[in-house]
Scaffold this active site. Structure first.
Site, short mmCIF file in Angstrom:
data_model
loop_
_atom_site.label_atom_id
_atom_site.label_comp_id
_atom_site.label_asym_id
_atom_site.label_seq_id
_atom_site.Cartn_x
_atom_site.Cartn_y
_atom_site.Cartn_z
N LYS A 165 0.80 -1.24 0.00
CA LYS A 165 0.00 0.00 0.00
C LYS A 165 0.83 1.29 0.00
CE LYS A 165 -4.13 -2.01 2.04
NZ LYS A 165 -5.11 -1.98 3.13
N ASN A 221 -4.78 1.88 -1.74
CA ASN A 221 -5.25 0.50 -1.91
C ASN A 221 -6.03 0.32 -3.21
OD1 ASN A 221 -7.69 1.75 -1.26
ND2 ASN A 221 -8.47 -0.10 -0.30
N ASN A 230 -3.14 2.23 20.97
CA ASN A 230 -2.25 1.25 20.33
C ASN A 230 -1.19 0.79 21.31
OD1 ASN A 230 -1.93 -0.08 17.77
ND2 ASN A 230 0.08 0.87 17.62
P1 NDP Z 1 -1.56 -3.80 10.30
O1 NDP Z 1 -0.66 -4.98 10.45
O2 NDP Z 1 -1.12 -2.63 9.52
O3 NDP Z 1 -1.95 -3.27 11.78
C1 NDP Z 1 -2.36 -4.14 12.78
C2 NDP Z 1 -2.78 -3.36 14.00
O4 NDP Z 1 -3.34 -4.28 14.95
C3 NDP Z 1 -1.65 -2.63 14.71
O5 NDP Z 1 -2.12 -1.41 15.24
C4 NDP Z 1 -1.30 -3.60 15.86
O6 NDP Z 1 -0.78 -2.94 16.99
C5 NDP Z 1 -2.68 -4.11 16.21
N1 NDP Z 1 -2.65 -5.39 16.90
C6 NDP Z 1 -2.29 -6.60 16.40
N2 NDP Z 1 -2.42 -7.55 17.35
C7 NDP Z 1 -2.85 -6.91 18.48
C8 NDP Z 1 -3.16 -7.34 19.80
N3 NDP Z 1 -3.06 -8.62 20.16
N4 NDP Z 1 -3.60 -6.41 20.68
C9 NDP Z 1 -3.72 -5.10 20.32
N5 NDP Z 1 -3.42 -4.64 19.09
C10 NDP Z 1 -3.00 -5.53 18.18
O7 NDP Z 1 -2.93 -4.40 9.72
P2 NDP Z 1 -4.07 -3.62 8.91
O8 NDP Z 1 -4.31 -2.32 9.56
O9 NDP Z 1 -3.76 -3.64 7.47
O10 NDP Z 1 -5.32 -4.58 9.13
C11 NDP Z 1 -5.96 -4.68 10.40
C12 NDP Z 1 -7.23 -5.51 10.23
O11 NDP Z 1 -8.14 -4.79 9.37
C13 NDP Z 1 -7.00 -6.87 9.55
O12 NDP Z 1 -7.75 -7.84 10.23
C14 NDP Z 1 -7.55 -6.68 8.14
O13 NDP Z 1 -8.07 -7.88 7.59
C15 NDP Z 1 -8.70 -5.70 8.43
N6 NDP Z 1 -9.10 -4.93 7.26
C16 NDP Z 1 -10.42 -4.95 6.91
C17 NDP Z 1 -10.86 -4.25 5.82
C18 NDP Z 1 -12.31 -4.30 5.46
O14 NDP Z 1 -12.66 -3.89 4.34
N7 NDP Z 1 -13.20 -4.74 6.34
C19 NDP Z 1 -9.93 -3.45 4.99
C20 NDP Z 1 -8.56 -3.45 5.47
C21 NDP Z 1 -8.17 -4.19 6.56
P3 NDP Z 1 0.80 -2.61 17.17
O15 NDP Z 1 1.11 -1.46 16.25
O16 NDP Z 1 0.91 -2.25 18.61
O17 NDP Z 1 1.54 -3.87 16.80
#
Ligand code: NDP
Length: 279
Positions: A69, A90, A152
């Site tokens: 992205k 995207n 976060n």
């Molecule tokens: P990223 O990897 O960019 O970000 C993940 C985020 O989740 C980070 O902020 C991370 O925190 C946090 N995280 C992960 N595990 C934990 C945990 N156990 N506790 C707390 N925070 C946690 O992923 P994306 O932003 O690209 O995607 C996130 C979700 O959104 C995915 O499930 C994806 O499938 C979904 N999505 C859905 C869409 C839709 O159209 N419905 C479109 C795009 C995405 P930290 O920074 O602290 O590691």
């Protein structure tokens, strides 16, 4: 070489599971459009060549998923307003022979949220600071949210997003270091889970959240598509909150993509049914 159809598609790293293919192809069939949507597995080192290939073959546009992205931007000819603000694309659209990067993640979320509540003048908590959270928070800010708190675990990522909100929009951004069960403050109108917690195959994983702080007048939205009925949404429903699942966001993103590429507003029901079949 001639193509019978206009080509669109997705550059992702995992071609095995992309529900967008079925959803967009169902819209093309329903509206009798001579378009195809093809999912291509593209590794980061091949992204530049993949974009060149799309140009050479006259693709009308394509989606990019992570990890492409941000990287894809350097191969494009320009950016739409919110994509430029977020620094992430995207959805790529060919306009006057140029590839322009848009971001439909946040716009898709906003459309689905607005069916239930207008974010204007609202206080909102976004859980997470990754790609989805960034797109959602910026669109919510551009839509006139009063305050957005980013919760976060990683402070650097969280503060970077808060700085973007405060620097580039009129919304007040706040950071919450999320290292204990999050208690939703009583002035919050909308809670959004934009983390990957609860996504299959870890659908039984719960957010680090104080469920007792969910109140009846709170709107709770989840970005998780699979499973659509996450534990967060079940907990929120049990507490009397209005809930919004991640299907609306992905369907609206699909509608925006189809509109950008073909000019047609696709039937949301057809796309949602196609998605439900593959999930
Ligand atoms: P990223 O990897 O960019 O970000 C993940 C985020 O989740 C980070 O902020 C991370 O925190 C946090 N995280 C992960 N595990 C934990 C945990 N156990 N506790 C707390 N925070 C946690 O992923 P994306 O932003 O690209 O995607 C996130 C979700 O959104 C995915 O499930 C994806 O499938 C979904 N999505 C859905 C869409 C839709 O159209 N419905 C479109 C795009 C995405 P930290 O920074 O602290 O590691």
């Amino acid at each position: 070489m001639n193509f019978l159809s206009e080509l669109t598609g997705s550059f992702s790293q995992n071609s095995a599971s992309n529900p967008t293919v079925e959803m967009v192809e169902a819209a093309y069939r329903h509206h009798k459009l001579g378009y195809r949507y093809i999912n291509c597995e593209v590794t980061p080192d091949q992204l530049g060549d993949a974009v060149k290939g799309a140009r050479a073959m006259g693709w009308v546009g394509f989606n990019c998923s992570q990890p492409h992205k941000v990287e894809v931007i350097k191969y494009l000819d320009g950016l739409g307003e919110s994509a430029a603000l977020m620094g992430a694309v995207n959805c790529v659209v060919r306009r006057d022979g140029k590839y322009i990067g848009e971001n439909t993640d946040g716009k898709g979320f906003l459309e689905s949220l607005k069916v239930v509540v207008d974010p204007k003048h609202k206080n909102i908590v976004v859980l997470g600071a990754g790609g989805a959270a960034r797109a959602i928070a910026i669109e919510l800010a551009l839509a006139g949210a009063t305050e957005i708190t980013i919760a976060n675990r990683d402070s650097n990522r969280g503060n970077e997003l808060v700085d973007l909100i405060n620097g580039k929009t009129k919304t007040n951004g706040q950071f919450f270091k999320w290292d204990s069960p999050f208690k939703v403050p009583s002035n919050i109108d909308i809670l959004v889970n934009a983390t990957s917690v609860g996504m299959a195959p870890h659908g039984d994983e719960r957010l680090n959240l104080d469920v007792e702080s969910l109140r009846t007048n709170l709107v709770v939205a989840d970005v998780i598509v699979n499973p659509p009925n996450t534990l967060l949404l079940s907990d929120a429903k049990a507490k009397g909150c209005q809930v919004i699942d991640g299907l609306g966001m992905i369907v609206n993103q699909g509608i925006l993509g189809v509109k950008y590429w073909t000019g047609i507003t696709a039937d949301a029901g057809v796309m949602r049914d196609a998605l439900a079949k593959v999930l």
